[in-house]
Design a protein around this motif. Structure first.
Motif, PDB file in Angstrom:
ATOM      1  N   PRO A  42    -116.562 -60.956  44.424  1.00  0.00           N
ATOM      2  CA  PRO A  42    -116.045 -59.937  45.329  1.00  0.00           C
ATOM      3  C   PRO A  42    -116.996 -59.778  46.520  1.00  0.00           C
ATOM      4  CG  PRO A  42    -116.983 -58.926  43.365  1.00  0.00           C
ATOM      5  CD  PRO A  42    -116.996 -60.412  43.160  1.00  0.00           C
ATOM      6  N   VAL A  43    -116.431 -59.598  47.673  1.00  0.00           N
ATOM      7  CA  VAL A  43    -117.226 -59.420  48.880  1.00  0.00           C
ATOM      8  C   VAL A  43    -117.502 -57.934  49.039  1.00  0.00           C
ATOM      9  CG1 VAL A  43    -117.285 -59.718  51.371  1.00  0.00           C
ATOM     10  CG2 VAL A  43    -116.181 -61.438  49.932  1.00  0.00           C
ATOM     11  N   LEU A  44    -118.776 -57.570  48.941  1.00  0.00           N
ATOM     12  CA  LEU A  44    -119.164 -56.175  49.079  1.00  0.00           C
ATOM     13  C   LEU A  44    -119.552 -55.901  50.525  1.00  0.00           C
ATOM     14  CD1 LEU A  44    -121.404 -55.857  45.896  1.00  0.00           C
ATOM     15  CD2 LEU A  44    -119.053 -55.115  46.176  1.00  0.00           C
ATOM     16  N   PRO A  45    -119.178 -54.735  51.024  1.00  0.00           N
ATOM     17  CA  PRO A  45    -119.581 -54.426  52.399  1.00  0.00           C
ATOM     18  C   PRO A  45    -121.095 -54.274  52.475  1.00  0.00           C
ATOM     19  CG  PRO A  45    -118.556 -52.515  51.352  1.00  0.00           C
ATOM     20  CD  PRO A  45    -118.427 -53.668  50.409  1.00  0.00           C
ATOM     21  N   ALA A  46    -121.659 -54.642  53.596  1.00  0.00           N
ATOM     22  CA  ALA A  46    -123.106 -54.537  53.780  1.00  0.00           C
ATOM     23  C   ALA A  46    -123.508 -53.062  53.746  1.00  0.00           C
ATOM     24  CB  ALA A  46    -123.506 -55.154  55.114  1.00  0.00           C
ATOM     25  N   ARG A  47    -124.594 -52.752  53.036  1.00  0.00           N
ATOM     26  CA  ARG A  47    -125.075 -51.383  52.921  1.00  0.00           C
ATOM     27  C   ARG A  47    -125.842 -51.020  54.182  1.00  0.00           C
ATOM     28  NH1 ARG A  47    -129.075 -48.231  51.598  1.00  0.00           N
ATOM     29  NH2 ARG A  47    -130.646 -49.761  51.133  1.00  0.00           N
ATOM     30  N   ASP A  48    -125.584 -49.833  54.688  1.00  0.00           N
ATOM     31  CA  ASP A  48    -126.259 -49.339  55.880  1.00  0.00           C
ATOM     32  C   ASP A  48    -127.688 -48.952  55.500  1.00  0.00           C
ATOM     33  OD1 ASP A  48    -127.155 -48.060  58.145  1.00  0.00           O
ATOM     34  OD2 ASP A  48    -125.441 -46.698  58.301  1.00  0.00           O
ATOM     35  N   PRO A  49    -128.713 -49.613  56.055  1.00  0.00           N
ATOM     36  CA  PRO A  49    -130.097 -49.307  55.674  1.00  0.00           C
ATOM     37  C   PRO A  49    -130.557 -47.920  56.113  1.00  0.00           C
ATOM     38  CG  PRO A  49    -130.049 -50.896  57.463  1.00  0.00           C
ATOM     39  CD  PRO A  49    -128.631 -50.683  57.034  1.00  0.00           C
ATOM     40  N   SER A  50    -129.814 -47.281  57.005  1.00  0.00           N
ATOM     41  CA  SER A  50    -130.198 -45.934  57.431  1.00  0.00           C
ATOM     42  C   SER A  50    -129.591 -44.860  56.539  1.00  0.00           C
ATOM     43  CB  SER A  50    -129.785 -45.696  58.886  1.00  0.00           C
ATOM     44  OG  SER A  50    -128.372 -45.658  58.983  1.00  0.00           O
ATOM     45  N   LYS A  51    -128.895 -45.283  55.467  1.00  0.00           N
ATOM     46  CA  LYS A  51    -128.296 -44.352  54.511  1.00  0.00           C
ATOM     47  C   LYS A  51    -128.875 -44.629  53.124  1.00  0.00           C
ATOM     48  CE  LYS A  51    -125.069 -42.799  57.372  1.00  0.00           C
ATOM     49  NZ  LYS A  51    -124.849 -41.455  57.752  1.00  0.00           N
ATOM     50  N   GLY A  52    -129.008 -43.577  52.330  1.00  0.00           N
ATOM     51  CA  GLY A  52    -129.519 -43.716  50.975  1.00  0.00           C
ATOM     52  C   GLY A  52    -128.568 -44.495  50.096  1.00  0.00           C
ATOM     53  N   ALA A  53    -129.104 -45.345  49.243  1.00  0.00           N
ATOM     54  CA  ALA A  53    -128.292 -46.173  48.354  1.00  0.00           C
ATOM     55  C   ALA A  53    -127.551 -45.337  47.318  1.00  0.00           C
ATOM     56  CB  ALA A  53    -129.176 -47.204  47.653  1.00  0.00           C
ATOM     57  N   VAL A  54    -128.081 -44.178  46.970  1.00  0.00           N
ATOM     58  CA  VAL A  54    -127.474 -43.333  45.943  1.00  0.00           C
ATOM     59  C   VAL A  54    -126.600 -42.247  46.563  1.00  0.00           C
ATOM     60  CG1 VAL A  54    -127.965 -41.766  44.014  1.00  0.00           C
ATOM     61  CG2 VAL A  54    -129.409 -43.776  44.396  1.00  0.00           C
ATOM     62  N   THR A  55    -127.136 -41.513  47.514  1.00  0.00           N
ATOM     63  CA  THR A  55    -126.440 -40.343  48.066  1.00  0.00           C
ATOM     64  C   THR A  55    -125.653 -40.630  49.335  1.00  0.00           C
ATOM     65  OG1 THR A  55    -128.328 -39.727  49.421  1.00  0.00           O
ATOM     66  CG2 THR A  55    -128.230 -38.821  47.180  1.00  0.00           C
ATOM     67  N   ASN A  56    -125.938 -41.739  49.984  1.00  0.00           N
ATOM     68  CA  ASN A  56    -125.347 -42.089  51.273  1.00  0.00           C
ATOM     69  C   ASN A  56    -125.728 -41.091  52.373  1.00  0.00           C
ATOM     70  OD1 ASN A  56    -123.925 -44.104  52.633  1.00  0.00           O
ATOM     71  ND2 ASN A  56    -122.074 -42.876  52.686  1.00  0.00           N
ATOM     72  N   LEU A  57    -126.806 -40.333  52.145  1.00  0.00           N
ATOM     73  CA  LEU A  57    -127.336 -39.423  53.149  1.00  0.00           C
ATOM     74  C   LEU A  57    -128.340 -40.182  54.014  1.00  0.00           C
ATOM     75  CD1 LEU A  57    -127.875 -36.267  50.913  1.00  0.00           C
ATOM     76  CD2 LEU A  57    -126.110 -36.606  52.659  1.00  0.00           C
ATOM     77  N   PRO A  58    -128.656 -39.655  55.190  1.00  0.00           N
ATOM     78  CA  PRO A  58    -129.590 -40.372  56.084  1.00  0.00           C
ATOM     79  C   PRO A  58    -130.964 -40.603  55.455  1.00  0.00           C
ATOM     80  CG  PRO A  58    -128.547 -38.527  57.227  1.00  0.00           C
ATOM     81  CD  PRO A  58    -128.169 -38.410  55.786  1.00  0.00           C
ATOM     82  N   ILE A  59    -131.551 -41.746  55.768  1.00  0.00           N
ATOM     83  CA  ILE A  59    -132.916 -42.087  55.369  1.00  0.00           C
ATOM     84  C   ILE A  59    -133.653 -42.466  56.641  1.00  0.00           C
ATOM     85  CG2 ILE A  59    -134.361 -43.764  54.134  1.00  0.00           C
ATOM     86  CD1 ILE A  59    -133.004 -42.037  52.146  1.00  0.00           C
ATOM     87  N   ARG A  94    -140.594 -35.696  53.196  1.00  0.00           N
ATOM     88  CA  ARG A  94    -139.650 -36.630  53.806  1.00  0.00           C
ATOM     89  C   ARG A  94    -139.240 -37.661  52.760  1.00  0.00           C
ATOM     90  NH1 ARG A  94    -141.171 -38.730  59.335  1.00  0.00           N
ATOM     91  NH2 ARG A  94    -143.117 -39.145  58.283  1.00  0.00           N
ATOM     92  N   ILE A  95    -137.946 -37.813  52.555  1.00  0.00           N
ATOM     93  CA  ILE A  95    -137.421 -38.845  51.655  1.00  0.00           C
ATOM     94  C   ILE A  95    -137.324 -40.142  52.439  1.00  0.00           C
ATOM     95  CG2 ILE A  95    -135.400 -39.626  50.351  1.00  0.00           C
ATOM     96  CD1 ILE A  95    -134.855 -36.740  49.600  1.00  0.00           C
ATOM     97  N   THR A  96    -137.922 -41.201  51.877  1.00  0.00           N
ATOM     98  CA  THR A  96    -137.903 -42.507  52.535  1.00  0.00           C
ATOM     99  C   THR A  96    -137.118 -43.564  51.759  1.00  0.00           C
ATOM    100  OG1 THR A  96    -140.005 -43.125  51.519  1.00  0.00           O
ATOM    101  CG2 THR A  96    -140.099 -42.068  53.691  1.00  0.00           C
ATOM    102  N   ALA A  97    -136.758 -43.264  50.499  1.00  0.00           N
ATOM    103  CA  ALA A  97    -135.968 -44.214  49.702  1.00  0.00           C
ATOM    104  C   ALA A  97    -135.351 -43.479  48.514  1.00  0.00           C
ATOM    105  CB  ALA A  97    -136.838 -45.367  49.200  1.00  0.00           C
TER     106      ALA A  97
END
Length: 191
Positions: A42-59, A94-97
């Motif tokens: 399956p082709v997964l969309p590229a994850r936005d590095p400026s968003k958290g992998a878990v919450t999708n909130l800004p990083i 500050r959350i960084t990851a």
């Protein structure tokens, strides 16, 4: 010999079960030699590095310490060594990851590690980084001073515009320039 004729081999009629077994054996041999086509991934969309992998909130983003004690660990689990212990409720971090239930955080000095998300609050706070700054009645240098804050004072953010933040600290409310604070980005607006 009278019964010898009956003993002579005769051709056996082909049975369907044996023919199927031979066909399966031939297919297995062929499959072992012929590479199977690659399974469709399956082709997964590229994850936005400026968003958290878990919450999708800004990083990165700012939060505060919920409790009077929070262990910052070397890695995202209880088995990792504790590197820092934060001991002031409300301290801006500050959350960084993000990783599962863990958040990699840092403080004003860049010290930090991995902390369990349950120890963090979304309440925005800031730390005063200049000594004896004056809280103003309005977001203006010429406005009346309502209080002074020492370096290290932690205040709750009420609102921020382009250059100023209104905070509440020690029973006082007032405006401080963003350059005097840590815990809010220069371009950030909070309403």
């Amino acid at each position: 010999m009278a019964g010898a004729q009956d003993v002579q081999p005769r051709p056996r009629p082909e049975r369907p079960v044996e023919a199927a077994a031979e066909a399966v054996a031939a297919a297995v041999e062929t499959a072992a030699v012929t590479p199977a086509p690659a399974a469709a991934q399956p082709v997964l969309p590229a994850r936005d590095p400026s968003k958290g992998a878990v919450t999708n909130l800004p990083i990165p983003r700012y939060v505060s310490l919920k409790t009077n004690e929070g262990n910052a660990r070397r890695g995202p689990s209880l088995t990792h060594r504790i590197d820092w212990v934060f001991t002031h409720a409300g301290m801006p971090l500050r959350i960084t990851a993000e990783y599962e239930h863990w958040r990699r955080i840092e403080d004003l000095d860049g010290a930090g590690g991995w902390i369990h998300y349950s120890l963090l609050s979304g309440v925005r706070t800031v730390m005063v980084v200049e000594d004896m700054v004056e809280l103003r009645a309005k977001a203006d240098r010429e406005s009346e001073a309502v209080a002074q804050a020492e370096r290290g004072v932690i205040g709750k953010v009420i609102e921020c515009n382009v250059d100023w933040c209104r905070i509440a600290a020690g029973g006082e409310k007032g405006w401080l320039r963003k350059t005097s604070l840590w815990g809010v980005d220069a371009e950030e607006i909070i309403e």
